[in-house]
Design an enzyme around this catalytic site. Structure first.
Site, PDB file in Angstrom:
ATOM      1  N   ASP A   1       0.801  -1.223   0.000  1.00  0.00           N
ATOM      2  CA  ASP A   1       0.000   0.000   0.000  1.00  0.00           C
ATOM      3  C   ASP A   1       0.833   1.271   0.000  1.00  0.00           C
ATOM      4  OD1 ASP A   1      -2.751  -0.957  -0.031  1.00  0.00           O
ATOM      5  OD2 ASP A   1      -2.263  -1.889   1.863  1.00  0.00           O
ATOM      6  N   LEU A   2       2.040   1.240   0.563  1.00  0.00           N
ATOM      7  CA  LEU A   2       2.888   2.426   0.507  1.00  0.00           C
ATOM      8  C   LEU A   2       3.582   2.529  -0.841  1.00  0.00           C
ATOM      9  CD1 LEU A   2       2.624   1.860   3.703  1.00  0.00           C
ATOM     10  CD2 LEU A   2       4.632   3.323   3.869  1.00  0.00           C
TER      11      LEU A   2
ATOM     12  N   TYR B   1       0.601   2.574  -3.870  1.00  0.00           N
ATOM     13  CA  TYR B   1      -0.440   3.605  -3.868  1.00  0.00           C
ATOM     14  C   TYR B   1      -0.026   4.886  -3.138  1.00  0.00           C
ATOM     15  CZ  TYR B   1      -3.140  -0.527  -5.112  1.00  0.00           C
ATOM     16  OH  TYR B   1      -3.582  -1.669  -5.716  1.00  0.00           O
TER      17      TYR B   1
ATOM     18  N   ALA C   1      -6.929   2.397   2.160  1.00  0.00           N
ATOM     19  CA  ALA C   1      -6.295   1.567   1.144  1.00  0.00           C
ATOM     20  C   ALA C   1      -7.340   0.565   0.660  1.00  0.00           C
ATOM     21  CB  ALA C   1      -5.069   0.856   1.700  1.00  0.00           C
ATOM     22  N   ALA C   2      -8.000   0.910  -0.443  1.00  0.00           N
ATOM     23  CA  ALA C   2      -9.078   0.082  -0.995  1.00  0.00           C
ATOM     24  C   ALA C   2     -10.164  -0.107   0.063  1.00  0.00           C
ATOM     25  CB  ALA C   2      -8.527  -1.237  -1.508  1.00  0.00           C
ATOM     26  N   ASN C   3     -10.346  -1.346   0.539  1.00  0.00           N
ATOM     27  CA  ASN C   3     -11.420  -1.631   1.489  1.00  0.00           C
ATOM     28  C   ASN C   3     -11.032  -1.376   2.934  1.00  0.00           C
ATOM     29  OD1 ASN C   3      -9.779  -4.008   0.605  1.00  0.00           O
ATOM     30  ND2 ASN C   3     -10.695  -4.940   2.419  1.00  0.00           N
ATOM     31  N   TYR C   4      -9.750  -1.213   3.205  1.00  0.00           N
ATOM     32  CA  TYR C   4      -9.279  -1.073   4.590  1.00  0.00           C
ATOM     33  C   TYR C   4      -9.064   0.383   4.973  1.00  0.00           C
ATOM     34  CZ  TYR C   4      -8.435  -5.594   6.827  1.00  0.00           C
ATOM     35  OH  TYR C   4      -8.584  -6.796   7.481  1.00  0.00           O
TER      36      TYR C   4
END
Length: 794
Positions: free
Chosen positions: A309-310, A313, A391-394
């Site tokens: 995620d880092l 994105y 981050a998306a769903n989280y």
């Protein structure tokens, strides 16, 4: 390519680029390449070399300020790869401009939005939606969750690709991930089209016989017992205990710089602690530098679910604008974040960083039934610097917590919505996941974070020791202390059987009492190495996650453990941290400038309680002083008498409680201090960092005689429109008694002060612990010398 020099607008060389600086860089790049059709992926601060910064920061005259530079990544239309550049804002020149062909840049929110539009309008995707059972009238409620594809051997890394996880939201009330669809489109973002659709051998139509609306508000209303909680108020009528100048914050005895960038989010730099008037360096730079989320299911498309995620994105880009709904209470200071979008426009995330204080329970306590004059206790507050990113769903809530006893904590709370899959009725998940709702499953997965620590404990030359608790031959408890000398020897993992911790230490500075090296101990028990098999797609770039601790020599350009470019990176050769270690496995890491890389996190086996929205779950790690301070660093705290609490029946209803919807205001805190260290001695930078000299530039106060009654006043900062804090205290002093207990946890301590009996003395209300310590029979204070000494009485 030269442009008229730009006078940079900043307070410190580590400050993020300002709005005007970002605009200047964009214009300079465009004017330098007018014939190119370019879009911007990254424009951010290129941090000064550490040697330059430290020399400027700790020099007596603050000479040789580093040039202001920007790091730029741009894309050119119909040209593969990226262009990477360094722009010098001080000279107005582009110092570096290189083309990297087989490289995919970070995936921005702009690109994710474009992908969603491409997928929803593709004829083949629409056909697959109908095959899954989506009615014609419901096609407008089909959405996708764009993910980087990771590495797919079918396409390599020469094309910018994304995969789309598909969902259907029945009606207008459900959330966007209500019902997962069983196919996965592959999108070429440069060509702006769907190039393939991965379809499973066994189809899984959407459920038609259950209410899969999963609307959170609707489910809330259907709960049998709706509990209306009475409000819990957090107030700070005298303001806050921290000061801010630019992006430096001073709180209690801590002083540090708060940075922020597109990839790491919050960056803490130049962290120092004031012990008895000496400003002691702790850490040069601390940040989260990567996060891996590998999923555990096998088969169709699941092997590609491995997010960085880092690196893929950027959590700075994904940061939420905070508000009073974020869970922060009290007086809050916010900082914004400015970024450049792909069109070169400057966008601002309002309130990207939150700074506030919280009650922290008991700081310390001692009771002696034989001598009640010796009874002491103090209540603690903590400073919290936080950000929240999606981050998306989280949802991830990152808290950097500073405590009065010198401890620094990193807490991460995880919540949001599960990543779900469509399944058939009675389908065997083979242990790879859990059915959390009829015909909906969620996969097992991990959340693995990499913390990068560049210590500066009393100097630039530091080491790391592994500390284990063991039994000796007599069965008594001893500690085993091992200091590795090479990067290979330093690789280690947490061991619960020995209570393993790691001491980040300075072997050149020994504690005057214990004789041990001054150190900060890393305590981290939320640890698990990556469980994906080496060599699989899910292990690409995950070298940092295979162990809990790595130590490498400091290098300015070694920041990201997955390498500079994480999207679509293959596993052919080592990258990032794995490459740095394999390139020089015998590199020396003892008594030198080092970086500690720590992997921590959690394993998530989903359960129905996590659906449709997950309760927040926390993980923690701590940096705790060991043999660093001469004594408990929180002894300069007033004893606690809580005059604001009251005893009550649990059924009591307070009529005076205000409506929970009342709007609270954030306050920008006043600031009037200069964070630079003033050192009149012409010493080398290394000498200064061993133990920064007492700050002679700050105003001095007289040493208070032992017999003199302390009559200091609270220096709590008063907010605009509030009465003077000192006047307020005088008016209430008769009610609260000599202990000055009112709002004891709002007692403000400046870093400036004077030495009082060997403790760092701050002005404050009565009941100071130094006075109370006079009741302990084996301790006296040598006020004439300003030292704290132990004496044995005859």
């Amino acid at each position: 390519m030269a442009e008229e020099s730009k006078a940079a607008e900043y307070f410190d060389p580590l400050d993020p680029l300002s709005f005007n600086e970002l605009r200047y860089v964009v214009n300079l790049v465009r004017k330098s390449y007018p014939e190119k059709q370019i879009s911007f992926d990254v424009v951010t601060l290129s941090e000064p070399h550490k040697e330059e910064y430290v020399h400027w920061r700790y020099s007596s005259a603050h000479e040789g300020i580093p040039d202001r530079r920007a790091y730029v990544i741009v894309l050119e239309k119909e040209v593969p790869g990226v262009f990477e550049g360094i722009v010098n804002l001080t000279t107005g020149k582009i110092e570096k401009w290189e083309h990297s062909v087989d490289t995919c840049p970070i995936i921005t929110a702009d690109l994710l939005a474009i992908t969603d539009e491409i997928v929803r309008n593709d004829a083949n995707v629409i056909e697959q939606c109908k095959i899954c059972g989506v009615p014609e009238s419901g096609l407008s409620n089909v959405y996708c969750d764009p993910w980087t594809i990771g590495y797919d051997e079918r396409y390599g890394s020469g094309r910018r690709l994304q995969q789309a996880l598909m969902y259907y939201k029945p009606g207008d009330s459900g959330h966007l991930r209500s019902i997962p669809l069983d196919f996965c489109p592959i999108i070429d973002v440069d060509q702006k089209k769907v190039i393939a659709i991965d379809i499973p051998k066994v189809r899984r139509p959407i459920p038609q016989d259950v209410n899969s609306d999963n609307n959170l508000k609707k489910l809330e209303q259907e709960m049998e017992a709706m509990k209306m909680l009475k409000p819990l108020r957090i107030t700070q009528p005298e303001g806050v205990n921290f000061r801010i100048k630019g992006r430096y914050i001073e709180w209690q005895n801590f002083c540090f710089h708060i940075g922020f960038n597109y990839r790491e989010g919050i960056v803490l730099s130049d962290v120092v602690f004031n012990e008895d008037g000496h400003l002691r360096p702790l850490f040069y730079r601390i940040s989260l530098t990567e996060m891996a989320v590998p999923f555990g299911a096998k088969g169709h498309s699941h092997h590609r679910k491995h997010a960085y995620d880092l690196g893929e994105y950027g959590v700075g880009y994904r940061t939420n604008p905070l508000s009073f709904t974020c869970g922060c209470e009290g007086v809050i200071h916010y900082m914004d974040a400015d970024f450049v979008n792909y069109r070169g426009e400057i966008t601002t995330i309002k309130n990207a960083i939150s700074i506030h204080e919280e009650d922290d329970g008991v700081l310390f306590k001692y009771s002696d039934l034989r001598d009640r004059n010796a009874n002491i206790s103090a209540r603690s507050i903590k400073l919290v610097v936080s950000q929240v990113f999606t981050a998306a769903n989280y949802e991830y809530l990152v808290y950097w917590i500073f405590r009065m006893d010198g401890v620094i904590e990193c807490e991460i709370r995880l919540t949001g919505i599960l990543n779900t899959n469509a399944i058939n009725e009675d389908e065997d998940l083979k242990g790879h996941g859990t059915q959390v709702y009829p015909k909906i499953s969620a996969e097992n997965h991990e959340h693995l974070f990499c913390l990068r620590i560049n210590p500066m404990l009393d100097g630039l030359r530091n080491s790391v020791a592994t500390v284990d608790a063991l039994r000796d031959k007599n069965g008594t408890l001893v500690s085993k202390y091992i200091i590795p000398e090479t990067v290979t020897e330093a690789i280690s993992n947490y061991d619960s059987s020995t209570g393993r911790t790691w001491d980040i230490c300075n072997l050149n500075k020994l504690h005057p009492y214990s004789g041990k090296p001054v150190s900060y101990k890393l305590i981290s028990r939320d640890t698990s190495p990556v469980l994906s098999q080496p060599g699989t797609t899910n292990s690409d770039c995950s070298g940092f996650a295979e162990n809990n601790i790595y130590v490498t020599p400091y290098m300015d350009d070694q920041i990201f453990p997955t390498g500079d470019y994480a999207p679509q990176a293959s596993d052919d050769t080592p990258k990032g941290l794995s490459k740095w270690i394999s390139d020089d496995p015998n590199a020396q890491i003892k008594n030198t400038d080092i970086v500690v890389w720590h992997t921590f996190g959690m394993i998530h086996f989903p359960a129905p309680e996590d659906f449709p929205i997950m309760p927040a779950e926390s993980i923690h790690l701590f940096l705790q002083p060991r043999n660093f301070f001469k004594h408990n660093p929180a002894l300069d705290t007033s004893s606690s008498v809580n005059s604001t609490s009251e005893a009550t029946s649990p059924n009591t209803h307070h009529e005076n409680l205000r409506d929970t919807s009342q709007k609270r205001e954030s306050h920008s805190t006043p600031h009037d201090y200069e964070p630079h260290v003033s050192d009149k001695n012409d010493k080398s930078v290394e000498d200064k960092l061993h133990f920064v000299q007492k700050d002679e530039s700050r105003p001095k106060e007289p040493v208070v005689d032992a017999a003199q009654k302390h009559e200091g006043r609270s220096e709590t900062l008063a907010q605009p429109g509030q009465q003077n804090a000192n006047q307020s205290e005088e008016k209430q002093g008769g009610q609260n008694g000599s202990n000055g207990g009112h709002h004891h946890h709002h007692h403000h301590h400046y870093i400036t002060g004077h030495v009082y009996g060997g403790y760092h003395k701050h002005s404050g209300s009565g009941g100071h612990l130094v006075d109370m310590m006079k009741n302990i029979s084996d301790v006296t204070h040598d006020f004439a010398m300003g030292n704290f000494r132990y004496h044995k009485y005859d």
